[in-house]
Write a protein that holds these residues in place. Structure first.
Motif, PDB file in Angstrom:
ATOM      1  N   MET A   1       1.088  -1.051   0.141  1.00 32.98           N
ATOM      2  CA  MET A   1       0.307  -0.363  -0.181  1.00 32.98           C
ATOM      3  C   MET A   1       0.890   1.340  -0.263  1.00 32.98           C
ATOM      4  SD  MET A   1      -3.300   1.253   2.465  1.00 32.98           S
ATOM      5  CE  MET A   1      -4.501   1.402   2.063  1.00 32.98           C
ATOM      6  N   LYS A   2       0.528   1.888  -0.804  1.00 38.12           N
ATOM      7  CA  LYS A   2       1.442   3.535  -0.853  1.00 38.12           C
ATOM      8  C   LYS A   2       0.839   4.685   0.463  1.00 38.12           C
ATOM      9  CE  LYS A   2       2.639   6.278  -4.664  1.00 38.12           C
ATOM     10  NZ  LYS A   2       2.674   6.548  -5.816  1.00 38.12           N
ATOM     11  N   SER A   3       1.626   4.828   0.331  1.00 35.90           N
ATOM     12  CA  SER A   3       1.737   5.515   2.033  1.00 35.90           C
ATOM     13  C   SER A   3       2.287   7.422   1.535  1.00 35.90           C
ATOM     14  CB  SER A   3       2.361   5.738   3.759  1.00 35.90           C
ATOM     15  OG  SER A   3       3.776   5.378   2.697  1.00 35.90           O
ATOM     16  N   PHE A   4       1.412   8.164   2.236  1.00 36.64           N
ATOM     17  CA  PHE A   4       1.418   9.597   1.398  1.00 36.64           C
ATOM     18  C   PHE A   4       2.001  10.811   2.805  1.00 36.64           C
ATOM     19  CE2 PHE A   4      -0.869   8.033  -1.627  1.00 36.64           C
ATOM     20  CZ  PHE A   4      -0.777   8.306  -2.372  1.00 36.64           C
ATOM     21  N   PRO A   5       2.852  11.347   2.561  1.00 32.45           N
ATOM     22  CA  PRO A   5       2.733  12.883   4.249  1.00 32.45           C
ATOM     23  C   PRO A   5       2.246  13.041   4.308  1.00 32.45           C
ATOM     24  CG  PRO A   5       4.399  13.588   2.572  1.00 32.45           C
ATOM     25  CD  PRO A   5       3.788  11.689   1.283  1.00 32.45           C
ATOM     26  N   ILE A   6       1.738  13.176   5.968  1.00 30.30           N
ATOM     27  CA  ILE A   6       0.556  14.893   5.890  1.00 30.30           C
ATOM     28  C   ILE A   6       1.134  15.805   6.586  1.00 30.30           C
ATOM     29  CG2 ILE A   6      -0.789  14.450   8.198  1.00 30.30           C
ATOM     30  CD1 ILE A   6      -1.284  11.533   7.582  1.00 30.30           C
ATOM     31  N   HIS A   7       0.928  16.894   6.214  1.00 30.30           N
ATOM     32  CA  HIS A   7       1.299  17.814   6.693  1.00 30.30           C
ATOM     33  C   HIS A   7       0.635  18.410   7.412  1.00 30.30           C
ATOM     34  CE1 HIS A   7       4.427  17.554   3.606  1.00 30.30           C
ATOM     35  NE2 HIS A   7       3.316  17.180   2.465  1.00 30.30           N
ATOM     36  N   ARG A   8       1.110  18.833   8.674  1.00 26.63           N
ATOM     37  CA  ARG A   8      -0.263  18.784   9.872  1.00 26.63           C
ATOM     38  C   ARG A   8       0.116  20.640   9.897  1.00 26.63           C
ATOM     39  NH1 ARG A   8      -2.224  14.954  12.560  1.00 26.63           N
ATOM     40  NH2 ARG A   8      -1.214  12.890  12.459  1.00 26.63           N
ATOM     41  N   GLY A   9      -0.912  21.145  10.498  1.00 24.97           N
ATOM     42  CA  GLY A   9      -0.942  22.861  10.027  1.00 24.97           C
ATOM     43  C   GLY A   9      -0.247  23.733   8.579  1.00 24.97           C
ATOM     44  N   ALA A  10      -0.831  22.580   7.693  1.00 23.64           N
ATOM     45  CA  ALA A  10       0.024  23.456   6.841  1.00 23.64           C
ATOM     46  C   ALA A  10      -1.375  24.664   6.458  1.00 23.64           C
ATOM     47  CB  ALA A  10      -0.859  22.888   5.337  1.00 23.64           C
TER      48      ALA A  10
END
Length: 112
Positions: A1-10
Motif C-alpha cells: 500500500m502506498k503512503s503519503f506524508p501528512i503536512h499538519r498545520g498547513a
C-alpha cells in the motif's frame, strides 16, 4: 500500500510575535512602506535625521495600530466590524405583509 506524508498545520494562520492573520500582513506592509518613504525622502534631499524620524514614527505607529487592533478585535474582528456596520439596526415596514407578496391568479385550463 502506498503512503503519503501528512503536512499538519498547513492551513493554519500565520502568527509572528502575537500578530495573527491579516494584522501581520498590515504590519509588514506598513513597515515596508515606512522604509520606502524614508528612502524617498532622503533621495529627494530631506535631512537624514528627518528621514530617520519619519521611519521611526511610521514604523512605530504602524506596529502600535496593528497590535491594538489585534488585541481588540482578534483574528476576524475587523471583518466582523465592517459587516456589523452594514447590518441595519431596525426594520421599518410601512405596508402590510400581504401587499409585499406578489399575487398570481391561477387560471384553469378548459379541457376540450
Amino acid at each position: 500500500m502506498k503512503s503519503f506524508p501528512i503536512h499538519r498545520g498547513a492551513d493554519n494562520e500565520i502568527e509572528f510575535r502575537g500578530l495573527r492573520g491579516q494584522y501581520f500582513y498590515y504590519a509588514a506592509g506598513g513597515l515596508i512602506a515606512s522604509v520606502f518613504a524614508t528612502l524617498l525622502g532622503y533621495v529627494l534631499g530631506a535631512p537624514i535625521l528627518l528621514a530617520i524620524l519619519l521611519l521611526i514614527i511610521g514604523a512605530g505607529g504602524t506596529l502600535a495600530w496593528c497590535y491594538t487592533r489585534n488585541d481588540r478585535y482578534g483574528r476576524w474582528g475587523s471583518v466582523k466590524q465592517q459587516v456589523r456596520q452594514l447590518k441595519p439596526s431596525f426594520v421599518c415596514q410601512y405596508q402590510s405583509f400581504n401587499r409585499l407578496l406578489p399575487v398570481r391568479t391561477i387560471t384553469t385550463r378548459k379541457v376540450r
